[in-house]
Design a protein around this motif. Structure first.
Motif, PDB file in Angstrom:
ATOM      1  N   ASP A  40      35.527  50.096  30.559  1.00 43.59           N
ATOM      2  CA  ASP A  40      34.135  49.709  30.129  1.00 43.59           C
ATOM      3  C   ASP A  40      34.201  48.020  30.132  1.00 43.59           C
ATOM      4  O   ASP A  40      34.559  47.563  29.203  1.00 43.59           O
ATOM      5  CB  ASP A  40      33.610  50.451  28.728  1.00 43.59           C
ATOM      6  N   PRO A  41      33.674  47.582  31.034  1.00 40.63           N
ATOM      7  CA  PRO A  41      33.445  46.354  30.956  1.00 40.63           C
ATOM      8  C   PRO A  41      32.720  45.559  29.744  1.00 40.63           C
ATOM      9  O   PRO A  41      33.207  44.257  29.372  1.00 40.63           O
ATOM     10  CB  PRO A  41      32.688  45.767  32.390  1.00 40.63           C
ATOM     11  N   ALA A  42      31.927  46.041  29.172  1.00 41.78           N
ATOM     12  CA  ALA A  42      31.044  45.511  28.038  1.00 41.78           C
ATOM     13  C   ALA A  42      31.921  45.803  26.750  1.00 41.78           C
ATOM     14  O   ALA A  42      31.553  45.260  25.740  1.00 41.78           O
ATOM     15  CB  ALA A  42      29.834  46.067  27.993  1.00 41.78           C
ATOM     16  N   GLY A  43      32.890  46.608  26.750  1.00 45.25           N
ATOM     17  CA  GLY A  43      33.666  46.993  25.375  1.00 45.25           C
ATOM     18  C   GLY A  43      35.144  46.300  25.382  1.00 45.25           C
ATOM     19  O   GLY A  43      35.330  46.404  24.116  1.00 45.25           O
ATOM     20  N   VAL A  44      35.696  46.094  26.486  1.00 46.03           N
ATOM     21  CA  VAL A  44      36.948  45.800  26.246  1.00 46.03           C
ATOM     22  C   VAL A  44      37.113  44.159  25.879  1.00 46.03           C
ATOM     23  O   VAL A  44      36.154  43.588  26.035  1.00 46.03           O
ATOM     24  CB  VAL A  44      37.615  45.917  27.597  1.00 46.03           C
ATOM     25  N   PRO A  45      38.047  43.899  25.058  1.00 46.65           N
ATOM     26  CA  PRO A  45      38.159  42.558  24.795  1.00 46.65           C
ATOM     27  C   PRO A  45      38.526  41.411  26.032  1.00 46.65           C
ATOM     28  O   PRO A  45      38.645  42.104  27.219  1.00 46.65           O
ATOM     29  CB  PRO A  45      39.501  42.376  23.792  1.00 46.65           C
TER      30      PRO A  45
ATOM     31  N   LEU B 280      40.154  41.466  30.713  1.00 46.20           N
ATOM     32  CA  LEU B 280      39.330  41.769  31.798  1.00 46.20           C
ATOM     33  C   LEU B 280      40.075  41.512  32.960  1.00 46.20           C
ATOM     34  O   LEU B 280      39.842  42.145  34.043  1.00 46.20           O
ATOM     35  CB  LEU B 280      38.243  40.545  31.434  1.00 46.20           C
ATOM     36  N   PRO B 281      41.113  40.534  32.769  1.00 47.06           N
ATOM     37  CA  PRO B 281      41.767  40.170  34.377  1.00 47.06           C
ATOM     38  C   PRO B 281      42.481  41.462  34.690  1.00 47.06           C
ATOM     39  O   PRO B 281      42.638  41.695  35.969  1.00 47.06           O
ATOM     40  CB  PRO B 281      42.976  39.020  33.886  1.00 47.06           C
ATOM     41  N   TRP B 282      43.154  42.343  33.798  1.00 47.49           N
ATOM     42  CA  TRP B 282      43.800  43.397  34.150  1.00 47.49           C
ATOM     43  C   TRP B 282      42.912  44.429  34.665  1.00 47.49           C
ATOM     44  O   TRP B 282      43.368  45.257  35.677  1.00 47.49           O
ATOM     45  CB  TRP B 282      44.628  43.867  32.801  1.00 47.49           C
ATOM     46  N   LEU B 283      41.730  44.647  34.035  1.00 50.82           N
ATOM     47  CA  LEU B 283      40.718  45.392  34.652  1.00 50.82           C
ATOM     48  C   LEU B 283      40.077  45.094  35.978  1.00 50.82           C
ATOM     49  O   LEU B 283      39.899  45.813  36.964  1.00 50.82           O
ATOM     50  CB  LEU B 283      39.552  45.535  33.671  1.00 50.82           C
ATOM     51  N   ALA B 284      40.261  43.882  36.196  1.00 49.31           N
ATOM     52  CA  ALA B 284      39.758  43.440  37.627  1.00 49.31           C
ATOM     53  C   ALA B 284      40.869  43.604  38.436  1.00 49.31           C
ATOM     54  O   ALA B 284      40.559  43.904  39.695  1.00 49.31           O
ATOM     55  CB  ALA B 284      39.539  41.603  37.347  1.00 49.31           C
ATOM     56  N   GLY B 285      42.027  43.397  38.089  1.00 48.13           N
ATOM     57  CA  GLY B 285      43.047  43.865  39.089  1.00 48.13           C
ATOM     58  C   GLY B 285      43.203  45.334  39.572  1.00 48.13           C
ATOM     59  O   GLY B 285      43.392  45.703  40.810  1.00 48.13           O
ATOM     60  N   LEU B 286      42.565  46.201  38.504  1.00 49.80           N
ATOM     61  CA  LEU B 286      42.467  47.709  38.860  1.00 49.80           C
ATOM     62  C   LEU B 286      41.458  47.724  40.216  1.00 49.80           C
ATOM     63  O   LEU B 286      41.469  48.523  40.904  1.00 49.80           O
ATOM     64  CB  LEU B 286      42.180  48.481  37.994  1.00 49.80           C
ATOM     65  N   LEU B 287      40.256  47.112  40.246  1.00 47.21           N
ATOM     66  CA  LEU B 287      39.194  46.881  41.237  1.00 47.21           C
ATOM     67  C   LEU B 287      39.361  45.896  42.081  1.00 47.21           C
ATOM     68  O   LEU B 287      38.618  45.977  43.039  1.00 47.21           O
ATOM     69  CB  LEU B 287      38.018  46.591  40.466  1.00 47.21           C
ATOM     70  N   GLY B 288      40.584  45.082  42.433  1.00 45.70           N
ATOM     71  CA  GLY B 288      40.659  44.258  43.510  1.00 45.70           C
ATOM     72  C   GLY B 288      39.874  42.881  43.421  1.00 45.70           C
ATOM     73  O   GLY B 288      39.971  42.386  44.349  1.00 45.70           O
ATOM     74  N   LEU B 289      39.592  42.741  41.963  1.00 50.70           N
ATOM     75  CA  LEU B 289      38.888  41.265  41.771  1.00 50.70           C
ATOM     76  C   LEU B 289      39.779  40.458  41.532  1.00 50.70           C
ATOM     77  O   LEU B 289      40.642  40.604  40.748  1.00 50.70           O
ATOM     78  CB  LEU B 289      37.723  41.741  40.950  1.00 50.70           C
ATOM     79  N   SER B 290      39.423  38.983  41.822  1.00 52.05           N
ATOM     80  CA  SER B 290      40.094  37.978  41.419  1.00 52.05           C
ATOM     81  C   SER B 290      39.252  36.909  40.676  1.00 52.05           C
ATOM     82  O   SER B 290      38.103  36.652  41.265  1.00 52.05           O
ATOM     83  CB  SER B 290      40.920  37.498  42.688  1.00 52.05           C
ATOM     84  N   TYR B 291      39.717  36.489  39.722  1.00 49.43           N
ATOM     85  CA  TYR B 291      38.751  35.453  38.778  1.00 49.43           C
ATOM     86  C   TYR B 291      39.502  34.211  38.941  1.00 49.43           C
ATOM     87  O   TYR B 291      40.522  33.668  39.226  1.00 49.43           O
ATOM     88  CB  TYR B 291      38.751  35.752  37.325  1.00 49.43           C
ATOM     89  N   GLU B 292      38.360  33.250  39.002  1.00 47.99           N
ATOM     90  CA  GLU B 292      38.829  31.818  38.845  1.00 47.99           C
ATOM     91  C   GLU B 292      39.108  31.308  37.491  1.00 47.99           C
ATOM     92  O   GLU B 292      38.305  31.764  36.578  1.00 47.99           O
ATOM     93  CB  GLU B 292      37.971  30.970  39.528  1.00 47.99           C
ATOM     94  N   ALA B 293      39.775  30.169  37.057  1.00 51.60           N
ATOM     95  CA  ALA B 293      40.086  29.776  35.897  1.00 51.60           C
ATOM     96  C   ALA B 293      38.741  29.238  35.064  1.00 51.60           C
ATOM     97  O   ALA B 293      38.656  29.695  33.723  1.00 51.60           O
ATOM     98  CB  ALA B 293      41.162  28.563  35.845  1.00 51.60           C
ATOM     99  N   GLY B 294      37.794  28.764  35.854  1.00 53.65           N
ATOM    100  CA  GLY B 294      36.700  28.466  35.177  1.00 53.65           C
ATOM    101  C   GLY B 294      35.584  29.436  34.946  1.00 53.65           C
ATOM    102  O   GLY B 294      34.487  28.944  34.066  1.00 53.65           O
ATOM    103  N   TRP B 295      35.771  30.498  35.000  1.00 52.62           N
ATOM    104  CA  TRP B 295      34.503  31.677  34.984  1.00 52.62           C
ATOM    105  C   TRP B 295      34.856  32.021  33.329  1.00 52.62           C
ATOM    106  O   TRP B 295      35.791  32.317  32.977  1.00 52.62           O
ATOM    107  CB  TRP B 295      34.904  32.683  35.670  1.00 52.62           C
ATOM    108  N   ASP B 296      33.618  32.132  32.463  1.00 55.40           N
ATOM    109  CA  ASP B 296      33.773  32.560  31.389  1.00 55.40           C
ATOM    110  C   ASP B 296      33.771  34.072  31.208  1.00 55.40           C
ATOM    111  O   ASP B 296      33.752  34.851  32.272  1.00 55.40           O
ATOM    112  CB  ASP B 296      32.603  31.942  30.564  1.00 55.40           C
TER     113      ASP B 296
END
Length: 661
Positions: free
Chosen positions: A425-430, A434-450
């Motif tokens: 659940d993206p709205a419920g996890v700490p 979030l980076p771990w959950l994004a890795g499951l979906l193949g997403l990559s984050y940049e350091a400046g994103w809140d």
């Protein structure tokens, strides 16, 4: 107990369901334990007349001893020595206390000092009949305030001094020179034992009402009201003062190897050992429940689980007794093993259960019990064994207890599996998940994103993947990350090769219909000046370009190319370009263009990206750029008022009412 269509399998004891305190005359009920209405849980009571309120020692970081006052900086402190009539200041470099004024240079000799207060570079010393106010950390005497039996002072940010006198909780207001400004009514009861000011002109008051310590918050804009210690900690940062006793005080500060504690005497001399402190909590407490009814005759109670925090030096002990009719002897109680918070019930079958909780500590800390769970009736994996394994009652009881060890482990695994969907659940996890959950979906984050941006991308990921490679998906990704909707400009749509104007629709005024432009008026193909053609271009008149046959230029020019347009200052161009490269299809080439200063001659300009229509500046006669009186000059607004740019439904002329910037 929560109502459910199925039979109950457990009973909870907590703040929300209830702790079921015993009210029987013969039972000892509650002794030394508080927190039955606190969601944090049960704990040992404080010593004194206020078992559930804060203690003076726990509030020392915010309301220090009257002889101490934090100065400007984390390590600066003022120490008042009443017996010697001296005021000491701690040196930031050496950490030692030195006199504020050299001997014989005190601008106002101290007579009977009571307390000291400081704020920034201002300083105040309270005496038995006056308050001395200094500026520049004691370098300049600002004024002398005459008051009757003053005891406490606090310096407000607007050059105001608040004074609390003995026998009253009202605060008298003065300026630094001693001018009286009025009285601030607090309505608090008891005696003032602490006073300080906070941000936004708030005033914090600590009172002692017959042994019960209360914290009050108020100010010039609102009445005073009681607050909790948690509200105080959330509003004001604590100081480095950790303890204060008869022999001295201690400060906990950051050192090169971590936090370090430094102790001093009340004369400013260093101490090797910490001064003795008074115990804050009681050392023991107990609580007994009423008879808890399972609703099952001869019920076999199964398990007791205690959810608690047990710091070092404290302990939690649980005792239970089971009976069918509510009668039992003192020897029937079953005591849990020392330190055990999860154990099986070893009692004969019975409908009722009574629990006794004992808390103990060393006086400096307390255990906290959040919840107790009672499982019944007994259900183990032994129920799946053939009846031959359960013929002997003693062996059957041992088998159930032995298999309960494995059942407990499997139950923990089952709870982890049951809670696994919550990790998706993206709205419920700490935030850290979030980076771990994004890795499951193949997403990559940049350091400046809140964190909100990352959660929004995770929530929109299914639809973004389904429509990946479309202008909508690219536009939505840019909107989520940068908070602005871009304009996607496909360059192939700007090609004007081999096109004819459309014929006009409808009939004209005459008998013949209106005709559009046809062949003969528009040249479909001709000599190309964009690149060199053998036999058709003069040498030096066209550039040399080799990317295929010239006849395919009408179809390949700007093919599979697009441009992302954004207003000026709405996004970082480098970060936007990286996002576009990740979201664009592999066979396309994308570029980024942010808004400029105005129209660009010779290239396409977009209103809202490169340009904005703004009203003309107010006309000024004379000066560096005088206004000429002509048809474009307006000295004052007309009957319709001042024009504010382009108006919908109103004729506006660029250069008359607006200018393009």
């Amino acid at each position: 107990m929560t109502c459910a269509p199925h039979p109950a399998t457990f009973r909870l004891l907590d703040t929300y369901v209830g702790w079921d305190e015993s009210t029987e005359p013969g039972a000892r009920g509650i002794v030394g334990i508080v927190g039955f209405d606190d969601p944090a849980g049960l704990r040992l009571a404080y010593r004194g007349d206020a078992p559930e309120g804060p203690t003076r020692g726990s509030l020392l970081p915010w309301f220090p001893d009257p002889r101490l006052a934090p100065g400007c900086g984390p390590c600066a402190w003022y120490l008042l020595v009443p017996d010697e009539r001296r005021l000491l200041r701690r040196d930031v470099c050496s950490g030692a206390f030195t006199p504020v004024w050299p001997p014989g240079c005190d601008p106002a000799a101290l007579r009977e000092p009571v307390s000291v207060a400081a704020r920034g570079h201002r300083l105040a010393v309270v005496e038995s009949d006056r308050v001395l106010v200094w500026r520049r950390e004691g370098g300049q005497l600002a004024g002398v305030i005459r008051a009757e039996r003053p005891r406490w002072a606090a310096l407000a940010p607007d050059d105001e001094v608040l004074v609390a006198c003995q026998g009253s909780t009202d605060l008298r207001r003065y300026d630094s020179t001693g001018g009286f400004r009025g009285v601030l009514r607090t309505g608090a009861r008891g005696e003032v034992i602490g006073l300080r000011t906070g941000p936004e002109r708030t005033v914090w008051l600590l009172t002692d009402d017959d042994g019960r310590i209360r914290i009050h918050r108020g100010g010039h804009r609102g009445p005073f009201r009681p607050v909790t210690a948690d509200e105080l900690a959330a509003a004001l940062p604590p100081s480095a003062l950790t303890s204060a006793g008869e022999d001295g005080f201690c400060l906990s500060e950051k050192g090169p190897d971590g936090p370090q504690t430094t102790c001093f005497t009340w004369q400013g001399l260093p101490r090797d050992a910490a001064p003795p402190t008074t115990d804050a909590y009681m050392t023991s407490g107990s609580y007994v429940t009423t008879l808890i009814d399972s609703g099952i005759s001869r019920c076999r109670w199964h398990r007791v689980r205690v959810d608690a925090d047990v710091p070092a030096g404290t302990a939690v002990a649980v005792e239970i007794v089971v009976s069918e009719d509510g009668r039992y002897e003192e020897s029937d109680w079953q005591l849990s093993a020392p330190g055990a918070t999860d154990f099986l019930v070893d009692q004969p079958p019975g409908r009722f259960l009574r629990l006794r909780l004992r808390l103990s500590g060393d006086g400096g800390a307390t255990p906290v019990v959040r919840r107790i769970r009672l499982d019944f009736p007994r259900a183990t994996s032994a129920d799946l064994l053939p009846p031959a394994f359960r013929q002997d009652p003693a062996a059957d009881d041992f088998t159930e207890r032995f298999l309960s060890l494995f059942d407990a482990t499997l139950a923990q695994l089952d709870r982890v599996i049951e809670r696994y969907p919550a990790l998706l659940d993206p709205a419920g996890v700490p935030d850290r998940v979030l980076p771990w959950l994004a890795g499951l979906l193949g997403l990559s984050y940049e350091a400046g994103w809140d964190a909100p941006t990352r959660r929004a991308l995770l929530a929109a990921a299914p639809e973004l993947y389904r429509r990946r490679g479309t202008p909508w998906a690219l536009r939505e990704a840019v909107r989520i990350v940068f908070g602005v909707a871009p304009v996607i400009d496909e360059l192939a749509a700007d090609r004007c090769w081999a096109q004819l104007r459309k014929a006009a629709q409808g009939q004209g005024q005459g008998p013949e219909p209106r005709r559009g432009q046809g062949l003969g008026a528009v040249r479909l193909f001709g000599r190309s000046a964009s690149r060199f053609r053998i036999g058709g271009s003069a040498l030096g008149a066209a550039p040399l370009r080799a990317f295929g046959a010239p006849d395919s230029d009408p179809y390949t020019a700007h093919a599979h190319r697009f441009r992302v347009l954004l207003p000026a200052g709405s996004a970082d161009r480098t970060a936007l370009l990286r996002l576009v490269e990740r979201q664009a299809p592999a066979h396309t080439v994308g570029s980024v263009r942010t808004g400029g200063a105005g129209f660009v001659v010779g290239s396409r300009s977009t209103v809202g990206v490169d340009t904005a229509f703004v009203p003309l500046p107010a006309p000024v006669l004379g000066g560096a750029r005088p206004v000429r009186l002509n048809r474009d000059g307006v000295l004052r607004p007309g009957p319709r008022g001042l024009r504010r740019g382009v108006g919908v439904g109103v004729v506006s002329a660029v250069g008359v009412h607006t200018r393009v910037s």
